[in-house]
Design a protein around this motif. Structure first.
Motif: not given
Length: 70
Positions: A21-29
């Motif tokens: 998720l961090k690599k994709a730049g996506i947060r959980q929300n």
């Protein structure tokens, strides 16, 4: 009903999600919005608090991660 600990390969996949998720730049929300899964369900699955996640939940999260190239 089988529990997650019966599937160590799925545990390994889920444990990789925070880095992916961090690599994709996506947060959980954001992931919650993209997958139409509640933030609580996502958080409980990622932290392995949910011992019996639905396979459809895992698949929807994996689909988003794959679509982002991670």
């Amino acid at each position: 009903m089988k529990r997650l600990e019966k599937y160590p390969f799925l545990i390994r996949v889920i444990k990789q999600w925070p880095d992916r998720l961090k690599k994709a730049g996506i947060r959980q929300n954001e992931l919650a919005t993209l997958t139409d899964i509640s933030e609580v369900t996502i958080s409980n699955t990622i932290t392995l608090k949910n011992k019996n996640p639905k396979l459809s939940t895992i698949k929807r999260i994996e689909d988003v991660l794959h679509s982002k190239g991670v």
